[in-house]
Design a protein around this motif. Structure first.
Motif, PDB file in Angstrom:
ATOM      1  N   ILE A  65       4.089 -11.924   2.062  1.00  0.00           N
ATOM      2  CA  ILE A  65       4.120 -10.935   0.986  1.00  0.00           C
ATOM      3  C   ILE A  65       3.398  -9.681   1.450  1.00  0.00           C
ATOM      4  CG2 ILE A  65       3.429 -10.414  -1.381  1.00  0.00           C
ATOM      5  CD1 ILE A  65       3.506 -13.419  -1.925  1.00  0.00           C
ATOM      6  N   LYS A  66       3.996  -8.517   1.174  1.00  0.00           N
ATOM      7  CA  LYS A  66       3.374  -7.234   1.508  1.00  0.00           C
ATOM      8  C   LYS A  66       3.294  -6.382   0.250  1.00  0.00           C
ATOM      9  CE  LYS A  66       5.055  -7.294   6.196  1.00  0.00           C
ATOM     10  NZ  LYS A  66       6.021  -6.778   7.135  1.00  0.00           N
ATOM     11  N   VAL A  67       2.131  -5.805   0.018  1.00  0.00           N
ATOM     12  CA  VAL A  67       1.910  -4.918  -1.123  1.00  0.00           C
ATOM     13  C   VAL A  67       1.412  -3.595  -0.571  1.00  0.00           C
ATOM     14  CG1 VAL A  67       0.631  -4.548  -3.254  1.00  0.00           C
ATOM     15  CG2 VAL A  67       1.297  -6.866  -2.602  1.00  0.00           C
ATOM     16  N   SER A  68       2.050  -2.512  -0.965  1.00  0.00           N
ATOM     17  CA  SER A  68       1.552  -1.199  -0.554  1.00  0.00           C
ATOM     18  C   SER A  68       1.425  -0.312  -1.787  1.00  0.00           C
ATOM     19  CB  SER A  68       2.461  -0.561   0.490  1.00  0.00           C
ATOM     20  OG  SER A  68       3.617  -0.052  -0.094  1.00  0.00           O
ATOM     21  N   VAL A  69       0.351   0.469  -1.800  1.00  0.00           N
ATOM     22  CA  VAL A  69       0.073   1.392  -2.898  1.00  0.00           C
ATOM     23  C   VAL A  69      -0.124   2.766  -2.289  1.00  0.00           C
ATOM     24  CG1 VAL A  69      -1.466   1.945  -4.808  1.00  0.00           C
ATOM     25  CG2 VAL A  69      -1.021  -0.444  -4.237  1.00  0.00           C
ATOM     26  N   ASP A  70       0.656   3.727  -2.746  1.00  0.00           N
ATOM     27  CA  ASP A  70       0.546   5.096  -2.263  1.00  0.00           C
ATOM     28  C   ASP A  70       0.492   6.021  -3.476  1.00  0.00           C
ATOM     29  OD1 ASP A  70       0.495   7.356  -0.694  1.00  0.00           O
ATOM     30  OD2 ASP A  70       2.640   7.335  -0.266  1.00  0.00           O
ATOM     31  N   GLY A  71      -0.708   6.403  -3.859  1.00  0.00           N
ATOM     32  CA  GLY A  71      -0.875   7.222  -5.057  1.00  0.00           C
ATOM     33  C   GLY A  71      -0.528   6.422  -6.291  1.00  0.00           C
ATOM     34  N   ASN A  72       0.593   6.772  -6.929  1.00  0.00           N
ATOM     35  CA  ASN A  72       1.029   6.012  -8.101  1.00  0.00           C
ATOM     36  C   ASN A  72       2.290   5.184  -7.820  1.00  0.00           C
ATOM     37  OD1 ASN A  72       2.842   8.124  -7.924  1.00  0.00           O
ATOM     38  ND2 ASN A  72       2.901   8.490 -10.129  1.00  0.00           N
ATOM     39  N   LEU A  73       2.702   5.105  -6.544  1.00  0.00           N
ATOM     40  CA  LEU A  73       3.859   4.310  -6.153  1.00  0.00           C
ATOM     41  C   LEU A  73       3.397   2.956  -5.623  1.00  0.00           C
ATOM     42  CD1 LEU A  73       6.935   4.083  -5.604  1.00  0.00           C
ATOM     43  CD2 LEU A  73       6.459   5.008  -3.335  1.00  0.00           C
ATOM     44  N   VAL A  74       3.890   1.872  -6.248  1.00  0.00           N
ATOM     45  CA  VAL A  74       3.545   0.509  -5.843  1.00  0.00           C
ATOM     46  C   VAL A  74       4.821  -0.152  -5.325  1.00  0.00           C
ATOM     47  CG1 VAL A  74       2.645  -1.718  -6.609  1.00  0.00           C
ATOM     48  CG2 VAL A  74       1.758   0.388  -7.606  1.00  0.00           C
ATOM     49  N   SER A 103      12.430  -7.141  -2.764  1.00  0.00           N
ATOM     50  CA  SER A 103      11.464  -6.050  -2.883  1.00  0.00           C
ATOM     51  C   SER A 103      11.635  -5.355  -4.225  1.00  0.00           C
ATOM     52  CB  SER A 103      11.641  -5.043  -1.743  1.00  0.00           C
ATOM     53  OG  SER A 103      12.910  -4.447  -1.810  1.00  0.00           O
ATOM     54  N   ARG A 104      10.547  -4.797  -4.683  1.00  0.00           N
ATOM     55  CA  ARG A 104      10.517  -4.009  -5.913  1.00  0.00           C
ATOM     56  C   ARG A 104       9.560  -2.849  -5.701  1.00  0.00           C
ATOM     57  NH1 ARG A 104      11.945  -6.652 -10.918  1.00  0.00           N
ATOM     58  NH2 ARG A 104      11.635  -4.600 -11.793  1.00  0.00           N
ATOM     59  N   SER A 105       9.898  -1.699  -6.222  1.00  0.00           N
ATOM     60  CA  SER A 105       9.026  -0.528  -6.205  1.00  0.00           C
ATOM     61  C   SER A 105       9.046   0.096  -7.584  1.00  0.00           C
ATOM     62  CB  SER A 105       9.503   0.502  -5.177  1.00  0.00           C
ATOM     63  OG  SER A 105       9.393  -0.006  -3.886  1.00  0.00           O
ATOM     64  N   PHE A 106       7.913   0.620  -7.988  1.00  0.00           N
ATOM     65  CA  PHE A 106       7.827   1.281  -9.284  1.00  0.00           C
ATOM     66  C   PHE A 106       6.696   2.302  -9.245  1.00  0.00           C
ATOM     67  CE2 PHE A 106       5.582  -2.722  -9.346  1.00  0.00           C
ATOM     68  CZ  PHE A 106       4.342  -2.406  -9.844  1.00  0.00           C
ATOM     69  N   THR A 107       6.758   3.273 -10.140  1.00  0.00           N
ATOM     70  CA  THR A 107       5.710   4.287 -10.237  1.00  0.00           C
ATOM     71  C   THR A 107       4.922   4.076 -11.522  1.00  0.00           C
ATOM     72  OG1 THR A 107       7.255   5.827 -11.276  1.00  0.00           O
ATOM     73  CG2 THR A 107       6.967   6.016  -8.905  1.00  0.00           C
ATOM     74  N   ASP A 113      -6.709   3.631  -7.579  1.00  0.00           N
ATOM     75  CA  ASP A 113      -7.843   3.621  -6.651  1.00  0.00           C
ATOM     76  C   ASP A 113      -7.612   2.474  -5.672  1.00  0.00           C
ATOM     77  OD1 ASP A 113     -10.216   3.837  -5.324  1.00  0.00           O
ATOM     78  OD2 ASP A 113     -11.468   3.187  -7.010  1.00  0.00           O
ATOM     79  N   GLN A 114      -7.088   2.798  -4.491  1.00  0.00           N
ATOM     80  CA  GLN A 114      -6.665   1.779  -3.528  1.00  0.00           C
ATOM     81  C   GLN A 114      -7.833   0.960  -2.988  1.00  0.00           C
ATOM     82  OE1 GLN A 114      -4.438   3.876  -0.555  1.00  0.00           O
ATOM     83  NE2 GLN A 114      -3.044   4.751  -2.051  1.00  0.00           N
ATOM     84  N   SER A 115      -9.028   1.551  -2.916  1.00  0.00           N
ATOM     85  CA  SER A 115     -10.171   0.836  -2.343  1.00  0.00           C
ATOM     86  C   SER A 115     -10.649  -0.304  -3.251  1.00  0.00           C
ATOM     87  CB  SER A 115     -11.316   1.804  -2.076  1.00  0.00           C
ATOM     88  OG  SER A 115     -11.745   2.399  -3.291  1.00  0.00           O
ATOM     89  N   ALA A 116     -10.386  -0.219  -4.551  1.00  0.00           N
ATOM     90  CA  ALA A 116     -10.851  -1.249  -5.477  1.00  0.00           C
ATOM     91  C   ALA A 116      -9.726  -2.161  -5.964  1.00  0.00           C
ATOM     92  CB  ALA A 116     -11.524  -0.586  -6.680  1.00  0.00           C
ATOM     93  N   ALA A 117      -8.505  -1.989  -5.431  1.00  0.00           N
ATOM     94  CA  ALA A 117      -7.368  -2.817  -5.854  1.00  0.00           C
ATOM     95  C   ALA A 117      -7.547  -4.247  -5.358  1.00  0.00           C
ATOM     96  CB  ALA A 117      -6.077  -2.221  -5.325  1.00  0.00           C
ATOM     97  N   GLN A 118      -7.073  -5.210  -6.162  1.00  0.00           N
ATOM     98  CA  GLN A 118      -7.197  -6.625  -5.819  1.00  0.00           C
ATOM     99  C   GLN A 118      -5.847  -7.315  -5.972  1.00  0.00           C
ATOM    100  OE1 GLN A 118     -10.143  -8.198  -8.450  1.00  0.00           O
ATOM    101  NE2 GLN A 118     -11.833  -7.139  -7.448  1.00  0.00           N
ATOM    102  N   THR A 129      -4.506  -6.359  -9.633  1.00  0.00           N
ATOM    103  CA  THR A 129      -5.356  -5.560 -10.513  1.00  0.00           C
ATOM    104  C   THR A 129      -5.523  -4.220  -9.826  1.00  0.00           C
ATOM    105  OG1 THR A 129      -6.501  -7.542 -11.271  1.00  0.00           O
ATOM    106  CG2 THR A 129      -7.573  -5.431 -11.694  1.00  0.00           C
ATOM    107  N   LEU A 130      -4.960  -3.182 -10.423  1.00  0.00           N
ATOM    108  CA  LEU A 130      -4.943  -1.856  -9.827  1.00  0.00           C
ATOM    109  C   LEU A 130      -5.758  -0.896 -10.697  1.00  0.00           C
ATOM    110  CD1 LEU A 130      -1.107  -1.810  -9.095  1.00  0.00           C
ATOM    111  CD2 LEU A 130      -2.931  -2.436  -7.520  1.00  0.00           C
ATOM    112  N   PRO A 131      -6.985  -0.558 -10.277  1.00  0.00           N
ATOM    113  CA  PRO A 131      -7.816   0.350 -11.068  1.00  0.00           C
ATOM    114  C   PRO A 131      -7.231   1.754 -11.102  1.00  0.00           C
ATOM    115  CG  PRO A 131      -9.103  -0.788  -9.391  1.00  0.00           C
ATOM    116  CD  PRO A 131      -7.683  -1.071  -9.113  1.00  0.00           C
TER     117      PRO A 131
END
Length: 144
Positions: A65-74, A103-107, A113-118, A129-131
């Motif tokens: 499984i791969k999860v990427s967060v770029d700004g408000n795009l997950v 795969s799924r992508s959504f905004t 806050d990528q540093s605190a995402a779990q 959990t995406l702060p």
């Protein structure tokens, strides 16, 4: 009196591709035996501080499984490997394999806050959990 219909034995010769042309073929049972492609179902909720994502990805290993967060795009993606064998004694009767990806992508409304995402994966459910990142760039305009 009952409705009578005149039989025309040559009617099928005029239009052989009528609605009943494929009726004799057993296509539906074949399609029922085939498994549909894997899908990823999502639940998205939020409170004042966090976004919460639950994604159902059954039968997938955590490492695939791969999860990427770029700004408000997950973006979520997973490699699906499914193998099924049916044996009778030592004789192999049937073997089926499926390898693919989902795969799924959504905004989201706000940046994350990528540093605190779990992320946590348990029993086929990925929980994120995406702060929310309050970057102070939004402001209210005064109307003149």
């Amino acid at each position: 009196m009952s409705n009578l219909a005149r039989l025309n034995p040559f009617s099928e010769l005029r239009d052989p591709f009528s609605d009943d042309f494929f009726k004799g073929f057993a296509l539906r049972p074949v399609f029922r035996m085939m498994e549909s492609e894997p899908q990823m179902r999502l639940d998205l909720s939020e409170d004042d501080k966090n976004f919460f994502v639950k994604a159902e990805i059954p039968g997938v290993k955590k490492e695939d499984i791969k999860v990427s967060v770029d700004g408000n795009l997950v973006s979520l993606s997973a490699e699906v490997k499914k193998e099924k064998e049916q044996k009778e004694g030592a004789k192999l009767i049937r073997s089926e394999r499926y390898y693919g990806s989902v795969s799924r992508s959504f905004t989201l409304d706000e940046s994350v806050d990528q540093s605190a995402a779990q992320a946590k994966y348990e029993n086929g459910v990925l929980q994120l959990t995406l702060p929310k990142k309050h970057n102070g760039q939004s402001h209210v305009l005064k109307i003149a």
